[in-house]
Design a protein around this motif. Structure first.
Motif, PDB file in Angstrom:
ATOM      1  N   ARG A   7       0.823  -1.200   0.000  1.00 34.47           N
ATOM      2  CA  ARG A   7       0.000   0.000   0.000  1.00 34.47           C
ATOM      3  C   ARG A   7       0.865   1.262   0.000  1.00 34.47           C
ATOM      4  O   ARG A   7       0.518   2.290  -0.576  1.00 34.47           O
ATOM      5  CB  ARG A   7      -0.880  -0.088   1.263  1.00 34.47           C
ATOM      6  CG  ARG A   7      -1.650   1.076   1.699  1.00 34.47           C
ATOM      7  CD  ARG A   7      -1.456   1.143   3.218  1.00 34.47           C
ATOM      8  NE  ARG A   7      -0.082   1.491   3.442  1.00 34.47           N
ATOM      9  CZ  ARG A   7       0.641   1.174   4.484  1.00 34.47           C
ATOM     10  NH1 ARG A   7       0.149   0.468   5.439  1.00 34.47           N
ATOM     11  NH2 ARG A   7       1.888   1.573   4.600  1.00 34.47           N
ATOM     12  N   ALA A   8       2.049   1.163   0.624  1.00 32.21           N
ATOM     13  CA  ALA A   8       2.936   2.323   0.662  1.00 32.21           C
ATOM     14  C   ALA A   8       3.473   2.658  -0.729  1.00 32.21           C
ATOM     15  O   ALA A   8       3.621   3.828  -1.079  1.00 32.21           O
ATOM     16  CB  ALA A   8       4.094   2.048   1.620  1.00 32.21           C
ATOM     17  N   ASP A   9       3.763   1.638  -1.503  1.00 35.43           N
ATOM     18  CA  ASP A   9       4.244   1.860  -2.873  1.00 35.43           C
ATOM     19  C   ASP A   9       3.194   2.595  -3.694  1.00 35.43           C
ATOM     20  O   ASP A   9       3.501   3.519  -4.435  1.00 35.43           O
ATOM     21  CB  ASP A   9       4.555   0.516  -3.544  1.00 35.43           C
ATOM     22  CG  ASP A   9       5.608  -0.265  -2.794  1.00 35.43           C
ATOM     23  OD1 ASP A   9       6.562   0.378  -2.297  1.00 35.43           O
ATOM     24  OD2 ASP A   9       5.477  -1.498  -2.683  1.00 35.43           O
ATOM     25  N   SER A  17      -1.471   9.841   0.689  1.00 29.35           N
ATOM     26  CA  SER A  17      -1.120   9.083   1.889  1.00 29.35           C
ATOM     27  C   SER A  17      -1.664   7.669   1.753  1.00 29.35           C
ATOM     28  O   SER A  17      -2.563   7.401   0.956  1.00 29.35           O
ATOM     29  CB  SER A  17      -1.720   9.735   3.124  1.00 29.35           C
ATOM     30  OG  SER A  17      -3.094   9.425   3.189  1.00 29.35           O
ATOM     31  N   SER A  18      -1.118   6.794   2.583  1.00 29.88           N
ATOM     32  CA  SER A  18      -1.555   5.409   2.489  1.00 29.88           C
ATOM     33  C   SER A  18      -2.995   5.251   2.969  1.00 29.88           C
ATOM     34  O   SER A  18      -3.688   4.324   2.561  1.00 29.88           O
ATOM     35  CB  SER A  18      -0.626   4.518   3.296  1.00 29.88           C
ATOM     36  OG  SER A  18      -0.615   4.945   4.641  1.00 29.88           O
ATOM     37  N   ALA A  38      -9.107   8.396  -8.887  1.00 34.65           N
ATOM     38  CA  ALA A  38      -8.682   7.932 -10.202  1.00 34.65           C
ATOM     39  C   ALA A  38      -7.171   7.726 -10.221  1.00 34.65           C
ATOM     40  O   ALA A  38      -6.669   6.728 -10.742  1.00 34.65           O
ATOM     41  CB  ALA A  38      -9.096   8.943 -11.270  1.00 34.65           C
ATOM     42  N   ARG A  39      -6.446   8.692  -9.629  1.00 37.38           N
ATOM     43  CA  ARG A  39      -4.980   8.586  -9.590  1.00 37.38           C
ATOM     44  C   ARG A  39      -4.549   7.319  -8.846  1.00 37.38           C
ATOM     45  O   ARG A  39      -3.653   6.599  -9.260  1.00 37.38           O
ATOM     46  CB  ARG A  39      -4.381   9.829  -8.922  1.00 37.38           C
ATOM     47  CG  ARG A  39      -3.800  10.773  -9.928  1.00 37.38           C
ATOM     48  CD  ARG A  39      -2.835  11.831  -9.413  1.00 37.38           C
ATOM     49  NE  ARG A  39      -2.627  12.019  -8.016  1.00 37.38           N
ATOM     50  CZ  ARG A  39      -3.316  12.854  -7.221  1.00 37.38           C
ATOM     51  NH1 ARG A  39      -4.340  13.546  -7.708  1.00 37.38           N
ATOM     52  NH2 ARG A  39      -2.996  12.977  -5.955  1.00 37.38           N
ATOM     53  N   VAL A  40      -5.248   7.085  -7.745  1.00 41.07           N
ATOM     54  CA  VAL A  40      -4.921   5.904  -6.946  1.00 41.07           C
ATOM     55  C   VAL A  40      -5.185   4.638  -7.750  1.00 41.07           C
ATOM     56  O   VAL A  40      -4.380   3.706  -7.762  1.00 41.07           O
ATOM     57  CB  VAL A  40      -5.729   5.888  -5.637  1.00 41.07           C
ATOM     58  CG1 VAL A  40      -5.564   4.554  -4.920  1.00 41.07           C
ATOM     59  CG2 VAL A  40      -5.300   7.041  -4.743  1.00 41.07           C
ATOM     60  N   ARG A  41      -6.301   4.626  -8.419  1.00 42.26           N
ATOM     61  CA  ARG A  41      -6.646   3.429  -9.191  1.00 42.26           C
ATOM     62  C   ARG A  41      -5.622   3.172 -10.303  1.00 42.26           C
ATOM     63  O   ARG A  41      -5.249   2.039 -10.570  1.00 42.26           O
ATOM     64  CB  ARG A  41      -8.057   3.558  -9.778  1.00 42.26           C
ATOM     65  CG  ARG A  41      -9.108   2.889  -8.893  1.00 42.26           C
ATOM     66  CD  ARG A  41     -10.473   2.889  -9.544  1.00 42.26           C
ATOM     67  NE  ARG A  41     -11.222   4.098  -9.233  1.00 42.26           N
ATOM     68  CZ  ARG A  41     -11.952   4.258  -8.129  1.00 42.26           C
ATOM     69  NH1 ARG A  41     -12.007   3.285  -7.230  1.00 42.26           N
ATOM     70  NH2 ARG A  41     -12.615   5.365  -7.908  1.00 42.26           N
TER      71      ARG A  41
END
Lengths: 327, 327
Positions: A7-9, A17-18, A38-41
């Motif tokens: 998750r940190a990666d 943030s995580s 969206a960025r996270v996905r």
DNA sequence: CTGAAAGCGCTTACAG
DNA sequence: CTGAAAGCGCTTACAG
């Protein structure tokens, strides 16, 4: 093994943030701006991230794992229960940790303990024991439901087929064919519900009870029992066999003895596994509602009733008429 | 559910640090004074402490869990593999997470992914596919071995019975009985090793090949194939059936057609599951060494060879002669 | 809407 | 021989 992506990666890659990664993955409990999500996905996709379920389990206190103890997958009935429990659990997002035993109490307890230590959320025990009261000693803090028991299990929810009524109906059906007293092939434990049902049918019909041959719940056990039962010249002309597996053995014993089914001897068995559809001749059998039983057991394990609701639930068996009864 | 007792509770009770509890439980990696160890053990006993395996797995990076993907527990052959893998894994302190599929590639991939996310240490895939190359696309960082494949699987260790030689030997045995050309009942995929073995035997014997009937690997599939095969008046007098399940169906078709086994038609099947010992008549069958295969698969999954060793391992089948071949 | 921080129950260098 | 502390990968109050 290449280190797994965490998750940190993902957080680093997406520049968040995580915690936010968690919110996106779990769709909560906090809202996330559409653009951020969206960025996270994208990051998840690019990195091939998959949450580590072990860490989730530790943190959440729930593994989404269901334990299932079965006697022996070599018996198609138990394999059927394993399959059904698996399917029902999967539909609820649970994986099942299957633990087979040799059918003994000792192994059953050890496996239950091991499963509990594994952090499963609940346990279904498909027991081979008619009176598995002993299991009560395990004081594990998770729901445990007994599947396939014939009697009440003090302190635990339990669930089984209506063996008495099933055996009674199967025997009555046989009696209706006018072959005289019906013999019984069954396991070693006397006073079992299938035996009682068989007796009740004889009583109701006013016919005497036929002879009993006891043997293991296996093809071999049925074969041996069948040989003993049909050796005498004045052998019975109808037999109720308390499991499909034994019935397959009985069929072979009958064949070797030169007795035709159903002409010389009518046969009805108990369980209703697939194998009985292709025996020679196809077996008339009292079918256990395996899927329904599995569904009910999993439901009770995963949604335990408010304290004290340790009732026994009985499901009806169904007579499946094929050729072996002489209909 | 009462909160579980943790390592911290034990430490407090015994008056030591939690590290010491670990040393005692795991018998290392630091030595502990006998008196201290005894106190800790008492505390463990008194509190009923059991290490939380989820936490251990997270910390150690190893779950001591083996994933096993199987097509369908309703087929006794797959159930046999499940049982055997379970037994072998248990002997090494591993529990197995069983995942059944419907036999499709899609489900197989999904289950493999899920197992990997679960943090299993390795995966055994008992595949139903003759050419499961596709699985190669999953790039999970853990060992995966293919059990029961007939061909090389590029990039993965794989392992299967010598289907070609088994089928050849079974067919040759039948040919030796002088019943003329041997028919074949097999699945839909042409060019399979069992089919090749059957062809090779015919070639060697200089007999022509018999007719082929294709059908599902199920009792029903065998039954349908058998009906087609033996409908003509000039039907074959010997048949090699590529699975026990299908053979059971063939036996029924033969019986309904009024053909006696082995007098009118000799039969040899493939797999060697228990059911064949009790069919009428008992089946001569080419037995797969299920236990040995499971042992080898688990060993290769848990002790992966140094990189690049993705060899295919082939185990010999054994002809078990019973009554159906007319010996 | 976002982030810093605590904590789930363990194991294991590191220091004493 | 023993203990204080970091960290495995997550989730979730809590604060901003």
């Amino acid at each position: 093994m290449s280190r797994n992506v965490t998750r940190a990666d993902v957080a680093r890659y997406a520049g968040v943030s995580s915690a936010v990664v968690s919110y996106v993955v779990n769709d909560g409990p906090r809202p996330v701006a559409p653009a951020t999500a969206a960025r996270v996905r994208e990051a998840i996709e690019a990195l091939g991230y998959r949450p580590n379920t072990t860490a989730q389990a530790l943190r959440r206190g729930s593994s989404r794992l269901l334990g299932h103890v079965v006697p022996d997958l070599g018996n198609p009935l138990w394999a059927g229960f394993a399959l059904a429990v698996d399917a029902v659990a999967a539909a609820r997002g649970y994986d099942v940790l299957l633990a087979s035993t040799d059918g003994g109490v000792e192994a059953e307890h050890r496996r239950i303990e091991a499963l509990s230590a594994r952090g499963v959320d609940a346990i279904v025990v498909t027991s081979v024991m008619a009176r598995p009261d002993l299991v009560a000693r395990s004081g594990l803090g998770i729901p445990l439901v007994q599947l396939n028991t014939f009697f009440e299990v003090p302190g635990f929810p339990s669930l089984g087929v209506d063996a008495f009524e099933g055996a009674r109906a199967g025997t009555a059906h046989l009696l209706g064919h006018g072959r005289g007293p019906v013999a019984l092939v069954i396991g070693g434990e006397a006073g079992e519900l299938r035996e009682e049902g068989w007796r009740a049918a004889a009583r109701e019909a006013g016919s005497g009870v036929g002879p009993i041959a006891r043997g293991e719940f296996s093809r071999r056990g049925g074969y041996d029992a069948g040989r003993r039962l049909f050796a005498p010249d004045d052998h019975p002309h109808a037999v109720f066999v308390s499991s499909d597996l034994q019935a397959v053995g009985v069929l072979r014993a009958l064949h070797e003895r030169g007795l035709r089914v159903p002409d010389d001897v009518a046969v009805v068995s108990f369980d209703g596994t697939e194998e009985t559809e292709f025996t020679l001749p196809p077996l008339t059998t009292v079918r256990q509602p395996v899927e329904e039983m599995a569904r009910a057991a999993v439901a009770r394990a995963l949604d335990p009733a408010p304290d004290g609701e340790h009732e026994r639930q009985v499901l009806p068996a169904e007579l499946v008429v094929r050729r072996s009864c002489g209909c």
